[in-house]
Write an enzyme that holds these catalytic residues in place. Structure first.
Site, PDB file in Angstrom:
ATOM      1  N   GLY A 231      -9.205  56.251 147.522  1.00  0.00           N
ATOM      2  CA  GLY A 231     -10.118  57.275 147.031  1.00  0.00           C
ATOM      3  C   GLY A 231     -10.831  56.812 145.782  1.00  0.00           C
ATOM      4  O   GLY A 231     -11.015  55.610 145.554  1.00  0.00           O
ATOM      5  N   SER A 232     -11.200  57.756 144.948  1.00  0.00           N
ATOM      6  CA  SER A 232     -12.015  57.448 143.770  1.00  0.00           C
ATOM      7  C   SER A 232     -11.199  56.741 142.695  1.00  0.00           C
ATOM      8  O   SER A 232      -9.975  56.913 142.600  1.00  0.00           O
ATOM      9  CB  SER A 232     -12.614  58.729 143.192  1.00  0.00           C
ATOM     10  OG  SER A 232     -11.609  59.502 142.548  1.00  0.00           O
ATOM     11  N   THR A 233     -11.907  55.988 141.864  1.00  0.00           N
ATOM     12  CA  THR A 233     -11.243  55.281 140.770  1.00  0.00           C
ATOM     13  C   THR A 233     -10.651  56.257 139.771  1.00  0.00           C
ATOM     14  O   THR A 233      -9.540  56.041 139.262  1.00  0.00           O
ATOM     15  CB  THR A 233     -12.230  54.329 140.088  1.00  0.00           C
ATOM     16  OG1 THR A 233     -12.599  53.303 141.024  1.00  0.00           O
ATOM     17  CG2 THR A 233     -11.622  53.681 138.859  1.00  0.00           C
ATOM     18  N   GLU A 253      -6.536  51.640 146.636  1.00  0.00           N
ATOM     19  CA  GLU A 253      -7.841  51.098 147.039  1.00  0.00           C
ATOM     20  C   GLU A 253      -8.870  52.100 146.589  1.00  0.00           C
ATOM     21  O   GLU A 253      -8.962  53.220 147.106  1.00  0.00           O
ATOM     22  CB  GLU A 253      -7.904  50.886 148.556  1.00  0.00           C
ATOM     23  CG  GLU A 253      -9.061  49.982 148.951  1.00  0.00           C
ATOM     24  CD  GLU A 253     -10.076  50.657 149.827  1.00  0.00           C
ATOM     25  OE1 GLU A 253     -11.181  50.928 149.300  1.00  0.00           O
ATOM     26  OE2 GLU A 253      -9.793  50.911 150.999  1.00  0.00           O
ATOM     27  N   CYS A 287     -16.317  52.484 151.138  1.00  0.00           N
ATOM     28  CA  CYS A 287     -16.015  51.862 149.849  1.00  0.00           C
ATOM     29  C   CYS A 287     -16.557  50.446 149.763  1.00  0.00           C
ATOM     30  O   CYS A 287     -16.854  49.952 148.675  1.00  0.00           O
ATOM     31  CB  CYS A 287     -14.512  51.864 149.613  1.00  0.00           C
ATOM     32  SG  CYS A 287     -13.574  51.089 150.953  1.00  0.00           S
TER      33      CYS A 287
END
Length: 485
Positions: A231-233, A253, A287
């Site tokens: 998902g998101s950072t 990731e 991504c």
């Protein structure tokens, strides 16, 4: 009605039942907002039960004969292959996938499950020499116990399966929390497949829940020893902090700002064709999608003209029409976010050379040009069909621009010389770089993962096996040793 059309229940402790939350979630088609199903969400208590079920079932699963374990994963592969069209149709309905993307995603699921089927045969032990006379050192590969998996909406089935199948095959119990927007393809469908394949009850649990209700309880629970998150950072960093405080392993990731570096000697037509796929596949909601195209100044105008021309011809619309390659973004918030970034980039000096349009949740291709790497659409991951094309003068300048980001997931280099491309690729700070191809690529036997803020750990093949196992040293003293006291 299909066999998988009524998956609107939680799968906990081997039973299909409603969640204990008071909230009903309406799962809707992102293209036409049609209701697919309504799901009563899981509560913190449901998460607790799911983790306890996985913990209870795991020791017996670890002891199951390796050939029997392998047979279950082979069964799962057979089920996915037999239900190909049904599963693809579900991915189209729930995620807005084109048929081409749904087919690719299912192939990825089949491939990683087939690879996972080999894991039970690879859970062996090694005997290592000892400094001590008469001692035998044995190194056993063991499952970690229970793994918590959090997966996203964009490739929901595969990005769940790559952790679920491999963690299970390594002897672990699993609790999966899919994104509620793709609860069926990202979770409940997978539970149904493994149930039909013969997986012991309680070993795999799926909880569909809302973070607004359960907060960090899925990650903070003491049972899982590994949390696998895609998902998101921003969310990944938060999960990493929790895991570090609890001495858990986090496999992450996260986001990407992926460059395609087109060198002066590149074949422009081939580079453009690759860029079309790498930018627009699944509407850019990947991504690994190309976010920036960094092109040598001597071929820059030619590249831009040809890229714009090909982008205009991409068919956009209802993903149920197999000829349409771009369909809806996952929701209206995604459309609003991206259009804001475009307007900001324009204010920062970027020029729009292909202006898309918004129709519901569909955003047709946008192409911007910029003289710098600093406009919003180049600095930030678009996660949509928006490209920024930037010129460079020298090879080192191009490499520096490619690296001018806190992310490092995937990248591409286009050149007339493969070996030159490899040497340039080595200088790009990215977990994956593809020479004379685009940035969207995954394979079951390859180390998949990023550098910098794009994540920690690697998925795929022996790397997944390593992530979801630990090692135990057991020594045997076969002859009485002499001690100094």
């Amino acid at each position: 009605m299909t066999a998988y059309s009524e998956l609107n229940l939680q799968y906990i402790s081997g039973k299909w039942r409603e969640g204990n939350s008071q909230t009903m979630y309406e799962n809707r088609n992102p293209y036409d907002d049609a209701l697919i199903t309504a799901i009563k969400l899981a509560s913190k208590e449901d998460i607790e039960e799911a983790y306890f079920a996985a913990e209870k079932a795991q020791p017996a699963w670890e002891m199951v004969n390796a050939f029997k374990k392998t047979e279950i994963f082979e069964n799962a592969v057979s089920i996915m292959k037999a239900r190909r069209e049904e599963i693809c149709d579900l991915l189209i309905q729930e995620t807005g996938s084109s048929y081409a993307k749904a087919s690719v995603e299912l192939e990825f699921c089949i491939s990683i499950t087939r690879e996972a089927a080999s894991f039970p045969m690879r859970m062996g032990a090694e005997i290592v020499p000892s400094l001590v006379h008469g001692k035998e050192n044995r190194i056993y590969r063991r499952p970690v116990g229970v793994v918590g998996v959090i997966s996203p909406f964009n490739f929901p089935m595969y990005l769940s399966m790559r952790s679920v199948a491999t963690a299970l095959a390594a002897g672990n119990g699993v609790v999966l929390k899919p994104d509620e927007q793709t609860a069926i393809s990202g979770g409940l469908l997978i539970a149904k497949i493994f149930e039909e394949a013969g997986l012991p009850k309680g070993l795999l649990n799926v909880v569909v829940t809302s973070i607004d209700e359960v907060g960090d309880s899925f990650v903070e629970h003491p049972i899982p020893r590994v949390i696998s998150f895609t998902g998101s950072t921003a969310v990944g960093l938060h999960i990493a902090q929790i895991c570090s405080q609890m001495m858990k392993k986090a496999i992450l990731e996260l986001g990407g700002n992926n460059p395609m570096l087109v060198l002066e000697d590149a074949d422009v037509d081939k580079a453009v064709q690759s860029a079309i796929y790498g930018k627009y596949f699944h509407n850019g909601q990947i991504c690994m999608a190309i976010n920036r195209m960094i092109v040598h100044e001597n071929i820059y105008e030619t590249f831009v003209d040809k890229f714009v021309e090909k982008s205009r011809k991409i068919k956009v619309g209802d993903p149920r029409d197999h000829s349409n390659m771009i369909g809806p973004l996952i929701n209206s918030k995604a459309v609003e976010r991206i259009t804001r970034e475009i307007e900001k980039a324009k204010a920062e000096g970027a020029k729009v050379v292909l202006e898309g349009k918004v129709e519901g949740n569909i955003l047709s291709p946008y192409i911007l040009t910029s003289t710098t790497n600093d406009v919003s659409t180049a600095k930030n991951e678009m996660f949509g069909p928006v490209a920024t094309v930037i010129p460079f003068k020298t090879e080192q300048e191009g490499i520096a621009m490619a690296n001018d980001t806190p992310y490092g997931l995937s990248a591409a280099v286009y050149t007339g010389s493969i070996e030159k491309g490899v040497e340039v690729a080595k200088q790009i700070q990215s977990g994956m770089v593809h020479v004379n191809d685009q940035s969207v690529h995954d394979e079951p036997l390859i180390a998949f993962g990023g550098e910098k803020k794009s994540g920690l750990g690697r998925f795929g093949g022996k790397w997944s096996l390593d992530e979801f196992t630990t090692f135990q040293w057991i020594s045997t003293q076969n002859e009485m040793r002499e001690y100094p006291f």
